[in-house]
Motif scaffolding. Structure first.
Motif, PDB file in Angstrom:
ATOM      1  N   GLU A  45       9.617 -13.092 -20.012  1.00 43.55           N
ATOM      2  CA  GLU A  45       9.304 -14.085 -18.987  1.00 43.55           C
ATOM      3  C   GLU A  45       8.655 -13.421 -17.772  1.00 43.55           C
ATOM      4  N   TYR A  46       9.196 -12.283 -17.364  1.00 40.25           N
ATOM      5  CA  TYR A  46       8.649 -11.548 -16.231  1.00 40.25           C
ATOM      6  C   TYR A  46       7.211 -11.120 -16.513  1.00 40.25           C
ATOM      7  N   GLU A  47       6.969 -10.598 -17.724  1.00 39.62           N
ATOM      8  CA  GLU A  47       5.615 -10.157 -18.086  1.00 39.62           C
ATOM      9  C   GLU A  47       4.630 -11.330 -18.082  1.00 39.62           C
ATOM     10  N   MET A  48       5.071 -12.477 -18.569  1.00 43.66           N
ATOM     11  CA  MET A  48       4.193 -13.650 -18.595  1.00 43.66           C
ATOM     12  C   MET A  48       3.884 -14.117 -17.169  1.00 43.66           C
ATOM     13  N   LEU A  49       4.884 -14.162 -16.312  1.00 39.75           N
ATOM     14  CA  LEU A  49       4.658 -14.580 -14.930  1.00 39.75           C
ATOM     15  C   LEU A  49       3.758 -13.590 -14.198  1.00 39.75           C
ATOM     16  N   LYS A  50       3.917 -12.323 -14.495  1.00 41.20           N
ATOM     17  CA  LYS A  50       3.062 -11.302 -13.893  1.00 41.20           C
ATOM     18  C   LYS A  50       1.615 -11.498 -14.352  1.00 41.20           C
ATOM     19  N   LEU A  51       1.443 -11.797 -15.626  1.00 36.66           N
ATOM     20  CA  LEU A  51       0.112 -12.039 -16.184  1.00 36.66           C
ATOM     21  C   LEU A  51      -0.533 -13.263 -15.531  1.00 36.66           C
ATOM     22  N   ILE A  52       0.257 -14.317 -15.378  1.00 37.94           N
ATOM     23  CA  ILE A  52      -0.254 -15.548 -14.768  1.00 37.94           C
ATOM     24  C   ILE A  52      -0.682 -15.298 -13.322  1.00 37.94           C
ATOM     25  N   ILE A  92       8.649 -18.015 -27.978  1.00 35.76           N
ATOM     26  CA  ILE A  92       7.183 -18.047 -27.880  1.00 35.76           C
ATOM     27  C   ILE A  92       6.716 -19.388 -27.330  1.00 35.76           C
ATOM     28  N   SER A  93       7.343 -20.477 -27.787  1.00 39.11           N
ATOM     29  CA  SER A  93       6.993 -21.811 -27.271  1.00 39.11           C
ATOM     30  C   SER A  93       7.296 -21.918 -25.776  1.00 39.11           C
ATOM     31  N   LYS A  94       8.426 -21.370 -25.373  1.00 39.12           N
ATOM     32  CA  LYS A  94       8.783 -21.379 -23.953  1.00 39.12           C
ATOM     33  C   LYS A  94       7.786 -20.583 -23.123  1.00 39.12           C
ATOM     34  N   LEU A  95       7.389 -19.411 -23.636  1.00 38.02           N
ATOM     35  CA  LEU A  95       6.432 -18.590 -22.927  1.00 38.02           C
ATOM     36  C   LEU A  95       5.063 -19.269 -22.861  1.00 38.02           C
ATOM     37  N   ALA A  96       4.687 -19.960 -23.929  1.00 29.72           N
ATOM     38  CA  ALA A  96       3.395 -20.641 -23.965  1.00 29.72           C
ATOM     39  C   ALA A  96       3.332 -21.783 -22.962  1.00 29.72           C
ATOM     40  N   SER A  97       4.483 -22.343 -22.634  1.00 34.03           N
ATOM     41  CA  SER A  97       4.503 -23.468 -21.691  1.00 34.03           C
ATOM     42  C   SER A  97       4.395 -23.024 -20.237  1.00 34.03           C
ATOM     43  N   PHE A  98       4.468 -21.750 -19.972  1.00 30.98           N
ATOM     44  CA  PHE A  98       4.358 -21.250 -18.587  1.00 30.98           C
ATOM     45  C   PHE A  98       2.966 -21.500 -18.064  1.00 30.98           C
TER      46      PHE A  98
END
Length: 98
Positions: A45-52, A92-98
C-alpha cells in the motif's frame, strides 16, 4: 604437557562458544504469520501511494506505472507463502482501486 593442556583449553572454549551461538540462533523468535502478512500488505500500500504521489501530474504515465507495479506485485504475491490465491487477488484489486 603444558602445550597440550593449552590446546585442550582453547578447543573447549571454541566448542562452548559455538554451542552458545547455535543456542542463541535457535531461540530467535520470528513474527507470527498474520503480522508478517500485515507488514507485507502495508508495504505494498505504501509503495502504491508513493507511486501515485510521484506521478500524479501525468495520468498517462501514472497508469503505465500502476500497471507495471500491479504486475510485479501480483507475481510476488503468488510466490509468497503467506498469501493464497484469493488473498493475492483481493490485495491486487485493493491496490488497483487506489
Amino acid at each position: 604437557m603444558a602445550e597440550n593442556s593449552f590446546v585442550y583449553i582453547v578447543m573447549f572454549l571454541l566448542f562452548v562458544g559455538l554451542g552458545v551461538i547455535l543456542y542463541k540462533k535457535s531461540t530467535i523468535k520470528s513474527k507470527p504469520a498474520h503480522l508478517k502478512k500485515e507488514e507485507i500488505i502495508k508495504q505494498y500500500e505504501y509503495e502504491m501511494l508513493k507511486l501515485i504521489s510521484k506521478y500524479e501530474k501525468d495520468s498517462k504515465l501514472l497508469s503505465q506505472k500502476k500497471v507495471e507495479f500491479l504486475k510485479q506485485a501480483n507475481k510476488e504475491l503468488h510466490q509468497n507463502i503467506f498469501f493464497d490465491e484469493n488473498e493475492a487477488k483481493a490485495l491486487i484489486s485493493k491496490l488497483a482501486s487506489f
